[in-house]
Design an enzyme around this catalytic site. Sequence first.
Site, PDB file in Angstrom:
ATOM      1  N   HIS A 164      -6.515  -6.988  -1.612  1.00 35.28           N
ATOM      2  CA  HIS A 164      -6.912  -5.528  -1.463  1.00 35.28           C
ATOM      3  C   HIS A 164      -7.541  -4.871  -2.447  1.00 35.28           C
ATOM      4  O   HIS A 164      -7.061  -4.919  -3.392  1.00 35.28           O
ATOM      5  CB  HIS A 164      -5.603  -4.936  -1.249  1.00 35.28           C
ATOM      6  CG  HIS A 164      -5.020  -5.356   0.059  1.00 35.28           C
ATOM      7  ND1 HIS A 164      -3.556  -5.447   0.314  1.00 35.28           N
ATOM      8  CD2 HIS A 164      -5.341  -5.961   1.230  1.00 35.28           C
ATOM      9  CE1 HIS A 164      -2.913  -5.830   1.414  1.00 35.28           C
ATOM     10  NE2 HIS A 164      -4.413  -6.385   2.078  1.00 35.28           N
ATOM     11  N   GLU A 167      -6.988  -2.046  -5.141  1.00 38.26           N
ATOM     12  CA  GLU A 167      -5.673  -2.419  -6.125  1.00 38.26           C
ATOM     13  C   GLU A 167      -6.275  -3.029  -7.268  1.00 38.26           C
ATOM     14  O   GLU A 167      -5.769  -4.070  -7.232  1.00 38.26           O
ATOM     15  CB  GLU A 167      -4.569  -3.182  -5.245  1.00 38.26           C
ATOM     16  CG  GLU A 167      -4.355  -2.564  -4.125  1.00 38.26           C
ATOM     17  CD  GLU A 167      -3.330  -3.348  -2.802  1.00 38.26           C
ATOM     18  OE1 GLU A 167      -3.174  -2.835  -1.925  1.00 38.26           O
ATOM     19  OE2 GLU A 167      -3.224  -4.569  -3.175  1.00 38.26           O
ATOM     20  N   HIS A 257      -0.859  -7.848  -6.201  1.00 32.10           N
ATOM     21  CA  HIS A 257      -1.240  -6.398  -5.385  1.00 32.10           C
ATOM     22  C   HIS A 257      -0.844  -5.104  -6.004  1.00 32.10           C
ATOM     23  O   HIS A 257      -0.258  -5.126  -7.225  1.00 32.10           O
ATOM     24  CB  HIS A 257      -0.644  -6.626  -4.254  1.00 32.10           C
ATOM     25  CG  HIS A 257      -1.096  -7.325  -3.132  1.00 32.10           C
ATOM     26  ND1 HIS A 257      -1.785  -7.002  -2.065  1.00 32.10           N
ATOM     27  CD2 HIS A 257      -0.974  -8.858  -3.063  1.00 32.10           C
ATOM     28  CE1 HIS A 257      -2.245  -8.043  -1.366  1.00 32.10           C
ATOM     29  NE2 HIS A 257      -1.549  -9.000  -1.799  1.00 32.10           N
ATOM     30  N   GLU A 333       3.485  -6.791  -6.535  1.00 35.78           N
ATOM     31  CA  GLU A 333       3.198  -5.304  -6.300  1.00 35.78           C
ATOM     32  C   GLU A 333       3.402  -4.812  -7.661  1.00 35.78           C
ATOM     33  O   GLU A 333       4.618  -4.519  -8.251  1.00 35.78           O
ATOM     34  CB  GLU A 333       3.950  -4.702  -5.081  1.00 35.78           C
ATOM     35  CG  GLU A 333       3.757  -5.308  -3.939  1.00 35.78           C
ATOM     36  CD  GLU A 333       2.528  -5.181  -3.090  1.00 35.78           C
ATOM     37  OE1 GLU A 333       1.685  -4.434  -3.545  1.00 35.78           O
ATOM     38  OE2 GLU A 333       2.181  -5.566  -2.023  1.00 35.78           O
TER      39      GLU A 333
HETATM   40 ZN   LIG Z   1      -1.911  -5.258  -1.439  1.00 37.60          ZN
END
Ligand SMILES: [Zn+2]
Length: 372
Positions: A164, A167, A257, A333
């Site tokens: 992504h 990010e 991420h 994350e």
């Molecule tokens: Zn992500």
Amino acid sequence: MSIQISAAFDSGNIRVVAIEGDRVDLEIVQDHQSDFYQWFHFRVAGAAGRTLTLRILNASKSAYPFGWPGYKARWSADRQSWRMTDTDYADGVLTIRHTCQTAITWFAYFAPYSMERHHDLVSRIALAEGVTHRQLGVTLDGQPLDCLTLGEGPKQVWLYARQHPGESMAEWWMEGALEFLTDEDNAVARELRTRATFHCVPNMNPDGSLRGHLRTNAAGVNLNREWHTPTAERSPEVLAVRNAMDETGVDFAMDVHGDEAIPANFLAGFEGIPSWTDELGEKFYSFARRLAAHTPDFQTELGYDKSPPGKANLAMSTNQLAERFGAVSMTLEMPFKDHDANADPEFGWSPIRSKLLAHACLETLAGMIDEL
Ligand SMILES: [Zn+2]
């Protein structure tokens, strides 16, 4: 003098709706061929000495509107230091107030990681002793997909970031990981390199990164929903990386991420895969517990709900790699907000803390590499 706004650069994203005095109305531009948007990055010129009210009018329709409450936008004058500034979210509008002190002020959702910096990183690390660089493929926009391999050990470790593209903390993390692993003076890193071979993909989505996307590639495809059946037409990035993984096998994998909403660092595992065993799952939980014990910048209380048995989405990389290879596989994350348990009121979660978290992850891995 009137205010001038631009996003026509690497990873830029904003559309000007109106400028009236010190008030600027803006919209974030959707990812190409997609409805996702949340990443913004633009510069303001001609505003020295003025207190601006920057209003992002379409914030409520963004991919994660629940990411805005409690969030603070980042600004920079020198494009090196990115600090938080007064930001609030009300009535569907994100309002950023900032007194500009210099000729040009930059604003972004998080400290950007440009493709130029990516090429600097890859080229610098590729020069280090014992590092092999491979271009695994090219993206739909024709950009190279880079992989750096180092170490001589039997355990196959894959670290990959920025599926992504918005990010950006994920590539700051990867910069920290690569610097750690290539540090000849670091005894833990030297030991790890004898026990494992590391395959690092610092940026899985160069096209989305350059285009200023939040979540998708040049075709508007979310790469982390492509791992079950990647194709050359939709997701050549995933196809190239997964093919390379098939050649080496995978013992340990980390997909890096950023999370819009949760104000903490956390891991997500692979619960719900068809071949789940408590033994493999416990290796993941053990890693998370040890990491939390190792650094105050990690915790295990906040995170995503676990998938019920048999309900894992095998199109997501972490699940696919656990199922496909029996790998101890996980998604890291990091917050756009801050790690609230160890908050920094000036910078929030930041590039340097992302890099140091990578060190902590690798030190934790070193403590259990032989158990994989
Ligand atoms: Zn992500």
